[in-house]
Motif scaffolding. Structure first.
Motif, PDB file in Angstrom:
ATOM      1  N   LYS A   1       0.819  -1.215   0.000  1.00 29.17           N
ATOM      2  CA  LYS A   1       0.000   0.000   0.000  1.00 29.17           C
ATOM      3  C   LYS A   1       0.852   1.264   0.000  1.00 29.17           C
ATOM      4  N   ALA A   2       2.060   1.164   0.561  1.00 27.33           N
ATOM      5  CA  ALA A   2       2.951   2.330   0.610  1.00 27.33           C
ATOM      6  C   ALA A   2       3.792   2.459  -0.658  1.00 27.33           C
ATOM      7  N   SER A   3       3.695   1.503  -1.560  1.00 30.32           N
ATOM      8  CA  SER A   3       4.540   1.484  -2.750  1.00 30.32           C
ATOM      9  C   SER A   3       4.183   2.597  -3.727  1.00 30.32           C
ATOM     10  N   LYS A   4       5.184   3.041  -4.453  1.00 31.27           N
ATOM     11  CA  LYS A   4       4.962   4.037  -5.510  1.00 31.27           C
ATOM     12  C   LYS A   4       4.492   3.382  -6.800  1.00 31.27           C
ATOM     13  N   TYR A   5       4.561   2.060  -6.848  1.00 29.10           N
ATOM     14  CA  TYR A   5       4.192   1.330  -8.056  1.00 29.10           C
ATOM     15  C   TYR A   5       2.714   0.950  -8.044  1.00 29.10           C
ATOM     16  N   LYS A   6       2.097   0.992  -9.202  1.00 29.52           N
ATOM     17  CA  LYS A   6       0.712   0.540  -9.319  1.00 29.52           C
ATOM     18  C   LYS A   6       0.623  -0.965  -9.090  1.00 29.52           C
ATOM     19  N   TYR A   7       1.643  -1.679  -9.573  1.00 32.12           N
ATOM     20  CA  TYR A   7       1.672  -3.138  -9.432  1.00 32.12           C
ATOM     21  C   TYR A   7       2.938  -3.546  -8.666  1.00 32.12           C
ATOM     22  N   PRO A   8       2.956  -3.371  -7.363  1.00 34.96           N
ATOM     23  CA  PRO A   8       4.136  -3.785  -6.612  1.00 34.96           C
ATOM     24  C   PRO A   8       4.212  -5.307  -6.502  1.00 34.96           C
ATOM     25  N   ILE A   9       5.405  -5.815  -6.571  1.00 32.83           N
ATOM     26  CA  ILE A   9       5.665  -7.220  -6.252  1.00 32.83           C
ATOM     27  C   ILE A   9       6.484  -7.209  -4.976  1.00 32.83           C
ATOM     28  N   VAL A  10       5.886  -7.669  -3.894  1.00 32.52           N
ATOM     29  CA  VAL A  10       6.520  -7.578  -2.583  1.00 32.52           C
ATOM     30  C   VAL A  10       7.116  -8.935  -2.227  1.00 32.52           C
TER      31      VAL A  10
END
Length: 311
Positions: free
Chosen positions: A107-116
């Motif tokens: 949720k804190a990512s700058k990416y629309k599609y984060p891969i965590v």
């Protein structure tokens, strides 16, 4: 209850292991989840074992035919109710805060599609180790995953049971586009080429990777299959990563057969299509001159990030 995260677990013929995996997923501090187990083919024992778990968050999908782990993951994703998907292999486990911490990172990512992803405990018969030993940085993903600075595995790693991402990305790029060989690597390398996709990393140890669990839906492939896969997907690798994959990953498989003709063939492949450094070639010689047992012993002796237990 609105599910915040959908957990997808593919399995086949390993009822006790998948039961352990499911229980670790249901024990998450994040309670608003669904756990989807996809049984890949007829397997009554596994189905009956899972029905003994009394939790309405568990959903079992029994596929009538065996299609492999990629198709099983895709089936789980297509049936997921959440916008967020987390994968768990049936022989692995999670720490209780895994989903909570990864959801926060996503949720804190700058990416629309984060891969965590995250660190994990690699549990072997020789001891437990914390992988990866270095986290993703600014280098291309193929170089992070495959360029080694030491003889030992576990430097760069985004293991499947640590992956957490969006359902939207998984529908755009299903696992089944891969070939059930190195499918986790291929999916990651293809995904990172998409616009608005990026890697996020939680540095806590959030999973247990059981390396001694035995045969699974993810197979151990011979060196010729690995080389063919690499050649088919050359566009996903930088030249440095290409040569490193040949000299470490493929060569390690060939070295098990002690076929020195393969050594020469692979060295030519690495030089012709990649950009190996002297260190890569020296590491390759190490793969051939030292047995897996000796390398495993040295890895456990020399790797600093060791842990005594999965607790």
């Amino acid at each position: 209850m609105n599910e915040i995260v959908s957990v997808v677990i593919p399995t086949r013929n390993r009822p006790q292991l998948v039961q352990r995996a499911v229980k670790s997923a249901l024990a998450q501090t994040l309670q608003q989840i669904e756990v989807i187990v996809v049984i890949d083919g007829i397997d009554e024992l596994t189905y009956n074992t899972l029905t003994q778990i009394n939790d309405e968050r568990l959903k079992v999908i029994a596929s009538p035919i065996n299609q492999g782990s990629c198709a099983a993951r895709d089936l789980g994703v297509s049936n997921a109710l959440s916008d967020w998907i987390a994968f768990l292999d049936d022989d692995d486990e999670w720490m209780p805060q895994k989903l909570e911490l990864q959801l926060a990172a996503a949720k804190a990512s700058k990416y629309k599609y984060p891969i965590v992803s995250s660190c994990l405990i690699a549990q072997t018969s020789h001891g437990n180790l914390v992988y990866p030993r270095r986290v993703p940085g600014a280098e291309p993903l193929s170089e992070y995953l495959f360029v080694r600075n030491t003889l030992f595995q576990g430097e760069g790693l985004l293991q499947t049971s640590t992956l957490f991402t969006t359902k939207e990305l998984l529908l755009k790029l299903p696992f089944s586009v891969c070939k059930n060989i190195h499918d986790d690597w291929e999916w990651l390398l293809r995904a990172i080429t998409f616009e608005s996709v990026g890697i996020e990393f939680v540095e806590q140890t959030l999973a247990i990777w059981h390396l001694e669990a035995g045969p699974s839906l993810s197979k151990n492939y011979n060196w010729r299959l690995s080389l063919s896969w690499l050649q088919t997907n050359r566009n996903l690798f930088t030249p440095r990563a290409y040569s490193s994959f040949v000299l470490a990953e493929v060569s390690a498989r060939a070295a098990l057969n002690r076929d020195w003709q393969a050594f020469i063939l692979l060295l030519i492949e690495a030089v012709r299509f990649g950009k190996p450094k002297l260190r890569d070639i020296c590491l390759c010689f190490g793969m051939w001159l030292l047995s897996p047992q000796i390398r495993s012993f040295l890895r456990n002796l020399l790797t600093k990030r060791q842990v005594l237990s999965p607790a």
